[in-house]
Motif scaffolding. Structure first.
Motif, PDB file in Angstrom:
ATOM      1  N   UNK A 169      -1.820  -0.263  -8.080  1.00 27.79           N
ATOM      2  CA  UNK A 169      -2.148  -1.124  -6.949  1.00 27.79           C
ATOM      3  C   UNK A 169      -2.141  -2.582  -7.384  1.00 27.79           C
ATOM      4  N   UNK A 170      -1.537  -3.438  -6.569  1.00 28.92           N
ATOM      5  CA  UNK A 170      -1.431  -4.861  -6.858  1.00 28.92           C
ATOM      6  C   UNK A 170      -2.183  -5.677  -5.813  1.00 28.92           C
ATOM      7  N   UNK A 171      -2.813  -6.760  -6.270  1.00 26.51           N
ATOM      8  CA  UNK A 171      -3.351  -7.776  -5.384  1.00 26.51           C
ATOM      9  C   UNK A 171      -2.380  -8.943  -5.395  1.00 26.51           C
ATOM     10  N   UNK A 172      -1.879  -9.284  -4.202  1.00 30.94           N
ATOM     11  CA  UNK A 172      -0.848 -10.311  -4.080  1.00 30.94           C
ATOM     12  C   UNK A 172      -1.443 -11.554  -3.424  1.00 30.94           C
ATOM     13  N   UNK A 173      -1.623 -12.623  -4.178  1.00 31.31           N
ATOM     14  CA  UNK A 173      -2.121 -13.852  -3.565  1.00 31.31           C
ATOM     15  C   UNK A 173      -1.060 -14.451  -2.654  1.00 31.31           C
ATOM     16  N   UNK A 174      -1.452 -14.806  -1.452  1.00 31.79           N
ATOM     17  CA  UNK A 174      -0.533 -15.382  -0.487  1.00 31.79           C
ATOM     18  C   UNK A 174      -1.065 -16.740  -0.035  1.00 31.79           C
ATOM     19  N   UNK A 175      -0.208 -17.528   0.560  1.00 23.95           N
ATOM     20  CA  UNK A 175      -0.597 -18.874   0.975  1.00 23.95           C
ATOM     21  C   UNK A 175      -1.750 -18.844   1.975  1.00 23.95           C
ATOM     22  N   UNK A 176      -1.789 -17.807   2.827  1.00 20.77           N
ATOM     23  CA  UNK A 176      -2.817 -17.744   3.859  1.00 20.77           C
ATOM     24  C   UNK A 176      -3.818 -16.622   3.606  1.00 20.77           C
ATOM     25  N   UNK A 177      -3.979 -16.205   2.367  1.00 18.96           N
ATOM     26  CA  UNK A 177      -4.946 -15.152   2.070  1.00 18.96           C
ATOM     27  C   UNK A 177      -4.463 -14.260   0.945  1.00 18.96           C
ATOM     28  N   UNK A 178      -4.527 -12.957   1.159  1.00 15.96           N
ATOM     29  CA  UNK A 178      -4.102 -12.014   0.134  1.00 15.96           C
ATOM     30  C   UNK A 178      -3.529 -10.773   0.793  1.00 15.96           C
ATOM     31  N   UNK A 180      -1.899  -6.651  -0.308  1.00 16.49           N
ATOM     32  CA  UNK A 180      -2.003  -5.583  -1.295  1.00 16.49           C
ATOM     33  C   UNK A 180      -0.676  -4.849  -1.335  1.00 16.49           C
ATOM     34  N   UNK A 181      -0.349  -4.297  -2.471  1.00 17.27           N
ATOM     35  CA  UNK A 181       0.850  -3.461  -2.585  1.00 17.27           C
ATOM     36  C   UNK A 181       0.520  -2.268  -3.467  1.00 17.27           C
ATOM     37  N   UNK A 182       1.166  -1.158  -3.194  1.00 19.64           N
ATOM     38  CA  UNK A 182       1.015   0.027  -4.038  1.00 19.64           C
ATOM     39  C   UNK A 182       2.381   0.469  -4.524  1.00 19.64           C
ATOM     40  N   UNK A 183       2.395   1.000  -5.749  1.00 17.90           N
ATOM     41  CA  UNK A 183       3.615   1.525  -6.350  1.00 17.90           C
ATOM     42  C   UNK A 183       3.334   2.976  -6.729  1.00 17.90           C
ATOM     43  N   UNK A 184       4.014   3.909  -6.060  1.00 19.37           N
ATOM     44  CA  UNK A 184       3.785   5.335  -6.263  1.00 19.37           C
ATOM     45  C   UNK A 184       4.931   5.960  -7.042  1.00 19.37           C
ATOM     46  N   UNK A 185       4.591   6.707  -8.079  1.00 18.47           N
ATOM     47  CA  UNK A 185       5.579   7.391  -8.912  1.00 18.47           C
ATOM     48  C   UNK A 185       5.226   8.869  -9.004  1.00 18.47           C
ATOM     49  N   UNK A 186       6.229   9.674  -9.383  1.00 17.19           N
ATOM     50  CA  UNK A 186       5.985  11.105  -9.578  1.00 17.19           C
ATOM     51  C   UNK A 186       5.600  11.842  -8.317  1.00 17.19           C
ATOM     52  N   UNK A 187       6.113  11.405  -7.173  1.00 16.15           N
ATOM     53  CA  UNK A 187       5.732  12.009  -5.897  1.00 16.15           C
ATOM     54  C   UNK A 187       6.204  13.461  -5.822  1.00 16.15           C
ATOM     55  N   UNK A 188       5.299  14.331  -5.390  1.00 16.09           N
ATOM     56  CA  UNK A 188       5.626  15.748  -5.231  1.00 16.09           C
ATOM     57  C   UNK A 188       4.826  16.310  -4.062  1.00 16.09           C
ATOM     58  N   UNK A 189       5.435  17.279  -3.359  1.00 10.04           N
ATOM     59  CA  UNK A 189       4.776  17.945  -2.242  1.00 10.04           C
ATOM     60  C   UNK A 189       4.649  19.440  -2.526  1.00 10.04           C
ATOM     61  N   UNK A 190       3.638  20.049  -1.912  1.00 14.91           N
ATOM     62  CA  UNK A 190       3.432  21.493  -2.028  1.00 14.91           C
ATOM     63  C   UNK A 190       2.934  22.034  -0.699  1.00 14.91           C
ATOM     64  N   UNK A 191       3.463  23.198  -0.308  1.00 16.03           N
ATOM     65  CA  UNK A 191       3.085  23.809   0.959  1.00 16.03           C
ATOM     66  C   UNK A 191       2.972  25.313   0.773  1.00 16.03           C
ATOM     67  N   UNK A 212       3.905  -2.371   0.875  1.00 14.97           N
ATOM     68  CA  UNK A 212       3.143  -3.602   1.024  1.00 14.97           C
ATOM     69  C   UNK A 212       2.229  -3.450   2.227  1.00 14.97           C
ATOM     70  N   UNK A 213       1.020  -3.999   2.107  1.00 12.49           N
ATOM     71  CA  UNK A 213      -0.001  -3.837   3.141  1.00 12.49           C
ATOM     72  C   UNK A 213      -0.621  -5.200   3.388  1.00 12.49           C
TER      73      UNK A 213
END
Length: 289
Positions: A169-178, A180-191, A212-213
């Motif tokens: 998870x990243x905190x991204x400083x922006x000109x008008x605030x902040x 957030x971004x997440x980077x997901x690896x190794x994604x897997x599903x099970x059913x 990005x959020x």
């Protein structure tokens, strides 16, 4: 090196940020989400540029800069949550438990659509088994009713699809605030299968999902991704995963990303039926659940 190892290595020059500070700066329970699906090499190239040109910081908890997640999604017998998302209904919802596997902490989360296409996430601590709603049914029903989901307090929800991945998870400083971004690896599903046979699985270790959020204004990371030729794509860990493992279900919102990116790993037990096309075409903003 795994994809997670490579992501952590390229972000190593960035300073860390604690959870409390990140939440204070960018809690973002109501937000606009933009999602990108990248091959690992492309993601590393983008993050390398990010580390060199911005003052982004990496969430760090007890010295760890990534964490293992498990989400269990709940739906009705006729898959009301899935179909509302697949048909792009305005009043759609998602119910899941999210467990942070490294710490064992678990939360019950309800996601709905808020004003102007934003996503609203509400959650409470969950002390039950992650595959059971238990006393959390009251929270789910009250939340769904308050957000305009008709009959939300009476839905017969049961566990279904499970997703697992590692997240940075990243905190991204922006000109008008902040942001957030997440980077997901190794994604897997099970059913699980109804007959109790071996569960269906599908994994994509060759891909990284960047999300990005923030508010409606694109973040510096969004613009950097665009400069590298990547555009937002429609992917939902619940909707896309279930469409992959249940080819009898509609996959309309996610068909393009499935065909472009989501080929199974050699060990996958998912049904055959999807294809991959190498062409890159411009994407569009995904503000779905």
């Amino acid at each position: 090196m795994t994809a997670d190892d490579r992501v952590r290595a390229v972000l190593c020059p960035l300073d860390g940020v604690g959870l409390d500070e990140l939440v204070d700066a960018a809690a973002l329970l109501t937000r606009v989400d933009r999602k990108y699906v990248l091959p690992v090499d492309d993601a590393v190239a983008v993050l390398d540029d990010l580390a060199r040109v911005t003052a982004a910081r990496v969430l760090e908890i007890d010295g760890a800069r990534s964490a293992a997640y498990e989400s269990v999604y709940f739906d009705t017998p006729d898959l009301a949550s899935f179909h509302l998302t697949a048909t792009r209904r305005r009043r759609r919802f998602k119910v899941r438990t999210r467990t942070y596997l490294d710490s064992g902490a678990s939360f019950l989360e309800v996601k709905t659509r808020a004003a102007r296409g934003t996503t609203l996430k509400q959650r409470v601590a969950h002390d039950e088994c992650p595959t059971a709603l238990g006393d959390g049914r009251t929270f789910v029903g009250r939340t769904l009713e308050a957000e305009g989901i008709d009959g939300g307090s009476h839905l017969a929800l049961s566990p279904g699809l499970v997703s697992r991945y590692r997240r940075t998870t990243l905190l991204l400083p922006e000109a008008d605030g902040a942001a957030r971004a997440t980077i997901d690896t190794g994604l897997a599903w099970e059913l699980d299968q109804p007959d109790g046979d071996v569960p269906l699985t599908w994994s994509v270790p060759h891909l990284v999902v960047v999300e990005t959020k923030g508010d409606s204004t694109p973040s510096d990371l969004d613009r950097l991704l665009w400069r590298h030729g990547h555009r937002p794509e429609r992917i939902s860990k619940y909707g896309t995963g279930l469409a992959l493992l249940r080819p009898d279900l509609p996959d309309g919102p996610w068909r393009r990303v499935i065909r472009r990116h989501l080929t199974p790993s050699p060990g996958a037990t998912a049904p055959a039926g999807t294809t991959t096309t190498p062409a890159r075409t411009p994407g569009h903003d995904d503000r779905s659940l």
